[in-house]
Motif scaffolding. Structure first.
Motif, PDB file in Angstrom:
ATOM      1  N   UNK A  84       5.792  -2.914  -2.263  1.00 38.45           N
ATOM      2  CA  UNK A  84       4.932  -2.055  -1.600  1.00 38.45           C
ATOM      3  C   UNK A  84       5.670  -0.747  -0.793  1.00 38.45           C
ATOM      4  N   UNK A  85       7.024  -1.014  -0.655  1.00 37.24           N
ATOM      5  CA  UNK A  85       7.560   0.363  -0.118  1.00 37.24           C
ATOM      6  C   UNK A  85       7.707   1.347  -1.243  1.00 37.24           C
ATOM      7  N   UNK A  86       7.724   0.887  -2.439  1.00 32.16           N
ATOM      8  CA  UNK A  86       7.595   1.880  -3.721  1.00 32.16           C
ATOM      9  C   UNK A  86       6.415   2.646  -3.375  1.00 32.16           C
ATOM     10  N   UNK A  87       5.384   1.906  -3.288  1.00 37.66           N
ATOM     11  CA  UNK A  87       3.934   2.694  -3.239  1.00 37.66           C
ATOM     12  C   UNK A  87       4.011   3.760  -1.912  1.00 37.66           C
ATOM     13  N   UNK A  88       4.630   3.033  -0.963  1.00 33.11           N
ATOM     14  CA  UNK A  88       4.661   4.284   0.293  1.00 33.11           C
ATOM     15  C   UNK A  88       5.562   5.324   0.063  1.00 33.11           C
ATOM     16  N   UNK A  89       6.617   5.253  -0.784  1.00 34.21           N
ATOM     17  CA  UNK A  89       7.361   6.474  -1.113  1.00 34.21           C
ATOM     18  C   UNK A  89       6.788   7.305  -2.054  1.00 34.21           C
ATOM     19  N   UNK A  90       5.879   6.760  -2.717  1.00 29.78           N
ATOM     20  CA  UNK A  90       4.965   7.811  -3.429  1.00 29.78           C
ATOM     21  C   UNK A  90       3.767   8.512  -2.533  1.00 29.78           C
ATOM     22  N   UNK A  91       3.531   8.035  -1.482  1.00 24.35           N
ATOM     23  CA  UNK A  91       2.388   8.328  -0.607  1.00 24.35           C
ATOM     24  C   UNK A  91       3.225   8.557   0.887  1.00 24.35           C
ATOM     25  N   UNK A  92       3.819   9.558   0.771  1.00 26.90           N
ATOM     26  CA  UNK A  92       4.533   9.826   2.352  1.00 26.90           C
ATOM     27  C   UNK A  92       3.665  10.220   3.165  1.00 26.90           C
ATOM     28  N   UNK A  93       4.218   9.504   4.317  1.00 19.57           N
ATOM     29  CA  UNK A  93       3.591   9.496   5.579  1.00 19.57           C
ATOM     30  C   UNK A  93       2.685   8.425   5.913  1.00 19.57           C
ATOM     31  N   UNK A  94       2.366   7.701   4.553  1.00 19.42           N
ATOM     32  CA  UNK A  94       1.173   6.473   4.750  1.00 19.42           C
ATOM     33  C   UNK A  94       1.793   5.217   4.967  1.00 19.42           C
ATOM     34  N   UNK A  95       1.180   4.417   5.595  1.00 19.47           N
ATOM     35  CA  UNK A  95       1.440   3.001   5.461  1.00 19.47           C
ATOM     36  C   UNK A  95       0.355   2.073   4.515  1.00 19.47           C
ATOM     37  N   UNK A  96       0.882   1.454   3.569  1.00 19.06           N
ATOM     38  CA  UNK A  96       0.084   0.539   2.772  1.00 19.06           C
ATOM     39  C   UNK A  96      -0.270  -0.852   3.500  1.00 19.06           C
ATOM     40  N   UNK A  97      -1.461  -0.957   3.281  1.00 20.26           N
ATOM     41  CA  UNK A  97      -2.033  -2.193   3.792  1.00 20.26           C
ATOM     42  C   UNK A  97      -2.821  -2.908   2.565  1.00 20.26           C
ATOM     43  N   UNK A  98      -2.255  -4.191   2.294  1.00 18.00           N
ATOM     44  CA  UNK A  98      -3.195  -4.898   0.879  1.00 18.00           C
ATOM     45  C   UNK A  98      -3.951  -5.954   1.317  1.00 18.00           C
ATOM     46  N   UNK A  99      -5.134  -5.992   0.997  1.00 17.11           N
ATOM     47  CA  UNK A  99      -6.146  -7.028   1.320  1.00 17.11           C
ATOM     48  C   UNK A  99      -6.437  -7.370  -0.166  1.00 17.11           C
ATOM     49  N   UNK A 100      -6.189  -8.764  -0.567  1.00 17.30           N
ATOM     50  CA  UNK A 100      -6.809  -9.061  -1.736  1.00 17.30           C
ATOM     51  C   UNK A 100      -7.378 -10.625  -1.460  1.00 17.30           C
ATOM     52  N   UNK A 101      -8.774 -10.479  -1.965  1.00 17.60           N
ATOM     53  CA  UNK A 101      -9.452 -11.843  -2.168  1.00 17.60           C
ATOM     54  C   UNK A 101      -9.438 -12.390  -3.572  1.00 17.60           C
ATOM     55  N   UNK A 102      -8.565 -13.313  -3.624  1.00 22.07           N
ATOM     56  CA  UNK A 102      -8.305 -13.964  -4.996  1.00 22.07           C
ATOM     57  C   UNK A 102      -9.340 -14.634  -5.690  1.00 22.07           C
ATOM     58  N   UNK A 103      -9.538 -14.661  -6.860  1.00 22.68           N
ATOM     59  CA  UNK A 103     -10.567 -15.108  -7.822  1.00 22.68           C
ATOM     60  C   UNK A 103     -10.247 -15.989  -8.855  1.00 22.68           C
ATOM     61  N   UNK A 155      -3.510   5.503   6.778  1.00 21.76           N
ATOM     62  CA  UNK A 155      -3.602   4.282   6.321  1.00 21.76           C
ATOM     63  C   UNK A 155      -3.988   4.196   4.756  1.00 21.76           C
ATOM     64  N   UNK A 156      -3.332   3.693   3.828  1.00 21.10           N
ATOM     65  CA  UNK A 156      -3.760   3.407   2.505  1.00 21.10           C
ATOM     66  C   UNK A 156      -4.325   1.632   2.423  1.00 21.10           C
ATOM     67  N   UNK A 157      -5.619   1.823   2.192  1.00 19.30           N
ATOM     68  CA  UNK A 157      -5.955   0.103   2.234  1.00 19.30           C
ATOM     69  C   UNK A 157      -5.956  -0.075   0.619  1.00 19.30           C
ATOM     70  N   UNK A 158      -5.079  -0.816   0.048  1.00 19.93           N
ATOM     71  CA  UNK A 158      -5.207  -1.648  -1.124  1.00 19.93           C
ATOM     72  C   UNK A 158      -6.072  -2.524  -1.105  1.00 19.93           C
ATOM     73  N   UNK A 159      -6.966  -2.570  -2.099  1.00 19.30           N
ATOM     74  CA  UNK A 159      -8.292  -3.482  -1.890  1.00 19.30           C
ATOM     75  C   UNK A 159      -8.407  -4.162  -3.420  1.00 19.30           C
ATOM     76  N   UNK A 160      -8.504  -5.468  -3.439  1.00 19.37           N
ATOM     77  CA  UNK A 160      -9.033  -6.315  -4.621  1.00 19.37           C
ATOM     78  C   UNK A 160      -9.820  -7.222  -4.138  1.00 19.37           C
ATOM     79  N   UNK A 161     -11.129  -7.138  -4.543  1.00 23.15           N
ATOM     80  CA  UNK A 161     -12.154  -8.211  -4.303  1.00 23.15           C
ATOM     81  C   UNK A 161     -13.129  -8.374  -5.440  1.00 23.15           C
ATOM     82  N   UNK A 162     -14.051  -9.273  -5.323  1.00 21.22           N
ATOM     83  CA  UNK A 162     -15.272  -9.428  -6.151  1.00 21.22           C
ATOM     84  C   UNK A 162     -16.411  -9.355  -5.545  1.00 21.22           C
TER      85      UNK A 162
END
Length: 369
Positions: free
Chosen positions: A10-29, A64-71
């Motif tokens: 997650x920190x690697x993604x934030x490094x590529x998106x300076x000044x932004x916090x990554x929030x991951x929300x995944x609904x599993x399938x 805020x960066x919202x990483x989203x995975x959902x069906x």
């Protein structure tokens, strides 16, 4: 890999998106045989408080960066959850490593921008509805069949085209051909009028919701209506997966293609969840029981986390195998006790859910294999 192991990804993604916090929300399938509760989840409003806690703890950077995975799931949950994210960042952006269907696509409409990889999928937003007036499901008489809004529209369009070649968009404000009346009345004979009324209400609700979400970052009115029409009627099937090039044609500048480096980082995050929670391996109950008649289980069906806080949607309970005697066979057992297994007699599975909900992931644990 547990939560602590995912943090560097997650920190690697934030490094590529300076000044932004990554929030991951995944609904599993994850699929299971037989279908079991808690391995697959849908987009629901019950995540709101957990999302608030994660956003509150993460409210230290500019965006805020919202990483989203959902069906997909409950479309009524979209507006309150988008509104909550906007309380922390009105210009939040959505990152889509893979699937972001239905309700997830509606969330995208409320974002300032969506970042898509070559694996990303959006979907149409035409809903299917269900209420007590829907036709009974032949495979499960105790429940009603979901009615697709577009199926109802397609039936009307088919009748008109077969009668005189008139396209549906040419008859929006005109009277129906006389020959069409009994054919359309047949629809209300087969489907309760209140179920059809519910279909129309939900369609109008979805359209208005999409307009409201798009207007959070204003574009010209004609452009809004074109986007809504494209996502509700253009693809003719709710199962059509919209790739990033199609999304770019529909949403224009709201869509940004991820760089190769960001795509790789997002894919590493996705694979971390897939690997820990076995999302691409079908779950077989027989493997859990392994000859036992009773076994406790704990499933994780969704994750919401940043680098500072993590929540899991957990379902815990007990699964049992019991004898299923033929209709003409009676077995005496103590009150409250399951029917014991009898050699040569058919068996059935009973699942007792004892708890379900979002829990703070204080001491990360792996899902039951």
């Amino acid at each position: 890999m547990n939560y602590e192991g995912r943090k560097p990804l997650l920190q690697k993604v934030e490094e590529l998106r300076p000044g932004r916090r990554l929030v991951c929300f995944l609904n599993f399938d994850r699929q299971s045989e037989p279908a079991l509760p808690g391995l697959s989840t849908h987009f629901q409003a019950d995540v709101k408080e957990a999302l608030f806690r994660v956003l509150k703890e993460s409210d230290s950077l500019e965006g805020i960066d919202l990483l989203l995975y959902t069906r997909g799931g409950d479309t009524n949950a979209v507006w309150p959850l988008v509104s909550l994210v906007r309380e922390f960042d009105p210009d939040f952006e959505v990152l889509v490593p893979f699937r972001c269907h239905s309700s997830g696509t509606l969330v995208v409409l409320g974002a300032n921008r969506v970042i898509l990889t070559n694996l990303s999928e959006l979907s149409p937003i035409d809903p299917s509805t269900g209420n007590q007036f829907n036709p009974r499901d032949p495979a499960n008489p105790t429940s009603g069949m979901a009615i697709s809004v577009e199926d109802v529209r397609a039936y009307r369009s088919f009748i008109l085209e077969q009668l005189d070649g008139t396209r549906e968009d040419e008859t929006e404000s005109s009277s129906l051909p006389v020959q069409a009346v009994p054919l359309l009345q047949r629809l209300t004979t087969e489907v309760h009028p209140l179920a059809l009324g519910n279909v129309n209400r939900v369609l109008q609700q979805i359209k208005q919701l999409a307009v409201n979400l798009l207007n959070l970052h204003p574009i010209d009115g004609e452009g809004v209506q074109q986007i809504v029409k494209a996502l509700t009627t253009q693809f003719f099937s709710h199962l059509h997966m919209i790739n990033r090039h199609e999304a770019k044609e529909i949403l224009g500048d709201r869509v940004e293609f991820a760089s190769r480096e960001l795509s790789d980082a997002l894919d590493h995050v996705l694979r971390a969840y897939e690997d820990q929670f076995n999302l691409r391996r079908k779950f077989y109950l027989a493997n859990l029981l392994n000859g036992n008649t009773e076994f406790p289980f704990r499933f994780v069906g969704a994750v919401l986390e940043s680098t500072v806080r993590s929540y899991l949607f957990e379902t815990a309970g007990v699964v049992r195998q019991v004898a299923k005697p033929p209709a003409n066979v009676q077995i005496q057992v103590p009150v409250g006790q399951p029917i014991p297994l009898v050699p040569g007699m058919p068996r059935e599975t009973q699942v007792e859910v004892k708890s379900q909900g979002w829990v703070h992931n204080k001491q990360p644990q792996g899902v039951t294999k």
